[in-house]
Design an enzyme around this catalytic site. Structure first.
Site, mmCIF file in Angstrom:
data_model
loop_
_atom_site.group_PDB
_atom_site.id
_atom_site.type_symbol
_atom_site.label_atom_id
_atom_site.label_comp_id
_atom_site.label_asym_id
_atom_site.label_seq_id
_atom_site.Cartn_x
_atom_site.Cartn_y
_atom_site.Cartn_z
ATOM 1 C CD GLU A 81 -3.182 -0.514 0.243
ATOM 2 O OE1 GLU A 81 -3.089 0.581 -0.328
ATOM 3 O OE2 GLU A 81 -4.145 -1.282 0.068
ATOM 4 C CB SER A 337 -30.457 -22.608 57.026
ATOM 5 O OG SER A 337 -31.795 -22.896 57.385
#
Length: 680
Positions: A81, A337
């Site tokens: 590129e 509990s």
């Protein structure tokens, strides 16, 4: 002098032009706000990606970091590129002249002269391909080069480059097409990632696979010419199919979503979760869903006790089930509990009791509140250890009454687990909190049980790895280290679930200190445990709170708790096993031989608030009580006589309401209000 004057005006003009350019640059900066949005990423403690979140519009855009991108890809990208990327100042003059001459001859743009910096400018400010747009890109490129380093510009390109559909940036493309980070790529993968941004929609591998393969081949040919690919690379890759689109990682989706929502400014978070344990736990939860109950849900947390780091958390068993979208680890539910260990531990700290202190498990009323045992049976005198191991309700409420319900709830609040009372309930923290009368979440219970495993010190859970953990032994001192050790010893010796051999009889099984809980009406089933380095909490139930008849914590949650510890042990051998607890609980001091040394006699028959049926007038009833000394009975203030065997026998005058009292020789008394019914 004239020569100096000309130089002066040239310099002055240059400075004025520079000032003008700088002013224009400041007045018309590049639109960098377009690049601000980044996908949020949540990783596990080792950096493995757990979940990613799209930005606005459903786009996937992950911030690029050159340190974590394959260097071969960077080299190939620049060669393809922008070979002079590190030499030019944003615009490659030679390439511009060439492209301009070709464009003038053809009357249109024939070839590009775009540098990577110019492509970033175009991505920030998209415009049609015209000469004017190209000039603006060059101007913006110069502005970008003034603001950023080459590395930052390259990272910006690799973050914004389009890869088709809603994919932006090389990382999003790599995850979507290869299922991994772009830190180690094949030459074929590199070629495809270079080819896609040039024409992202026309070359999408998931929609146009042949176009993608052809474009990949052209890139491979060019890379071969510059020596970055083997000469036969295109031919070798020709038979490789185009990759299909994959889903982004979605592990620990509820925890990840919460972290992303509560840390909106952080795009890359390293959580405390362990990806391997998290995935294994999710599978374990799905495997343990009850057969035939499609509405059941499960929530589980695994916490590293010393650091308080959450290593795995499952908020629901599946999104396809009712309530599956809710993180049920955050929702307060009745803990049953599970708070009893902390009640007894506080009693130990207060000097009210010891593990071997004897306490009465007999019917008792507390200022209008009359608890009952789960199985409706009473066992008389038991030790605190036995009461806790068998989860007896009356002893727990009796102990809480002396500890103080308000004080107990306040202590839990200081620890980071304040019980939430139901809407419309009285504001006072009553004794019912001992049996699950106020709500706690899985996360809050994990805070408490991790404290139990850390010498009684409560500290917040950790979710972000970078957050500094509090030192062990610091935080809020909920209970003492001695009491926490005694409670853990008691819980390790509780009856194991059916089919499970006690850890004391094996060499490899984790030795777990555990407690179960079942809420009123079977709405919630709990188990919580501590073993080795880890604390685990399991909740099962339905998201809407509908009862699951007969499903207790022991049946519905405890087996999964043991399987989770087995799972931890299989992944980290030795980490779920503490040193074997061979200690013996010391005998209770004489002053603590019995809880409440001088208890009032307890009426066994007739119980308070009962209705008693008499078949005929003049029928007598034998009264029964348990006390520490001889007792005297009264009915409506009148003494009750005894028969030849010494039993107190009461003969009611007729149907109606009566007050029955029992008094021991020291003047301690108990009362029962009774209704006598008989045929008219």
């Amino acid at each position: 002098m004239l020569g100096l004057g000309r130089i002066y005006w040239v310099v002055a003009g240059a400075l004025a032009g520079l000032v003008l350019l700088l002013a224009l640059d400041e007045a018309f900066p590049p639109p960098l706000e377009q690049a601000a949005a980044r996908s949020q990423l949540v990783r596990d403690r080792d950096g493995e990606l757990l979940r990613a979140f799209p930005v606005e519009g459903g786009r996937w855009r992950m911030a690029a970091d050159l340190d974590h991108i394959d260097p071969d890809f960077i080299a190939a990208l620049l060669a393809y590129e922008d070979a002079r990327f590190y030499q030019h100042a944003g615009v490659d003059a030679g390439a511009v002249v060439r492209a301009a001459w070709e464009g003038i001859r053809a009357g249109r743009i024939v070839s590009g002269a775009s540098t990577l910096t110019m492509q970033v400018a175009r991505l920030l400010e998209p415009r049609p391909r015209t000469f004017g747009a190209k000039f603006l890109q060059m101007t913006r490129a110069l502005q970008l080069e003034m603001r950023f380093s080459k590395r930052e510009i390259l990272e910006l390109y690799l973050t914004l480059a389009p890869y088709g559909g809603n994919l932006e940036g090389v990382r999003a493309a790599s995850w979507a097409y290869f299922g991994r980070e772009p830190d180690a790529l094949t030459i074929e993968q590199i070629a495809l990632l270079i080819a896609l941004p040039q024409s992202p929609e026309a070359r999408r591998p998931d929609r146009h696979p042949q176009a993608a393969i052809a474009a990949r081949g052209r890139v491979l040919d060019r890379l071969a010419r510059v020596g970055l690919a083997r000469p036969t690379a295109r031919a070798d890759a020709a038979q490789d199919p185009a990759p299909v689109r994959r889903a982004f990682p979605g592990d620990a989706w509820q925890v990840a979503e919460t972290l992303a929502r509560t840390h909106p400014g952080r795009t890359d978070m390293v959580s405390t979760l362990d990806a391997g344990l998290q995935r294994a736990l999710e599978q374990q939860v799905r495997a343990n869903l009850p057969i035939g109950d499609d509405d059941a849900q499960i929530a589980v947390m695994v916490v590293e006790t010393e650091s308080r780091a959450v290593r795995a958390a499952v908020g629901s068993a599946g999104r396809e089930r009712p309530g599956g979208w809710i993180d049920l680890t955050t929702r307060p539910r009745s803990p049953g509990s599970t708070l009893k260990p902390f009640i007894y531990a506080m009693a130990f700290d207060d000097g009210l009791a010891a593990p071997e202190t004897r306490i009465a498990d007999l019917p008792r009323r507390f200022a209008g509140y009359q608890p009952d045992n789960f199985d409706r049976r009473f066992r008389g005198d038991v030790t605190i250890s036995e009461a806790l191991q068998h989860s007896l309700n009356i002893p727990a409420v009796t102990t809480l009454d002396d500890v103080g319900a308000r004080r107990f709830s306040a202590a839990l609040g200081f620890a980071g687990a304040r019980p939430e009372r139901p809407h419309g309930a009285a504001r006072d923290d009553g004794l019912a909190v001992a049996l699950g009368g106020a709500g706690l979440s899985v996360r809050q219970l994990a805070v408490l049980y991790a404290a139990l495993g850390d010498g009684g010190h409560a500290r917040p859970l950790r979710w972000i790895e970078q957050e500094e953990a509090l030192e062990p032994g610091t935080g809020y001192a909920l209970i003492s280290a001695e009491s926490s050790r005694e409670i853990l010893t008691i819980l390790r010796r509780a009856p194991h679930p059916g089919g499970r051999m006690p850890a004391s009889l094996t060499t490899q099984a984790p030795e777990i200190a555990f407690k179960t809980g079942t809420s009123y009406g079977f709405r919630d089933a709990w188990s919580a445990g501590v073993s080795g380095r880890y604390t685990v909490v399991v909740w099962t139930g339905r998201a809407d709170g509908v009862p699951r008849e007969g499903i207790t914590g022991r049946e519905g949650a405890l087996p999964l708790l043991f399987r989770v510890f087995d799972l931890i042990e299989s992944l980290e051998p030795g980490q779920a096993q503490p040193d074997r607890d061979e200690s013996e609980l010391p005998p209770a001091p004489l002053t603590m031989a019995r809880f409440q040394l001088d208890p009032a006699p307890q009426i066994l028959f007739p119980p308070d608030g009962s209705e008693v049926w008499a078949e005929r007038p003049g029928r007598g009833f034998v009264l029964a009580a348990q006390g520490q000394s001889a007792v005297t009975w009264y009915a409506d203030g009148e003494p009750v006589g005894r028969n030849a065997l010494g039993d107190a026998v009461w003969y009611p005058d007729g149907p109606g309401f009566y007050l029955v009292e029992v008094v021991d020789r020291d003047g301690r008394r108990s009362r029962a209000r009774v209704r006598i019914r008989m045929d008219s």
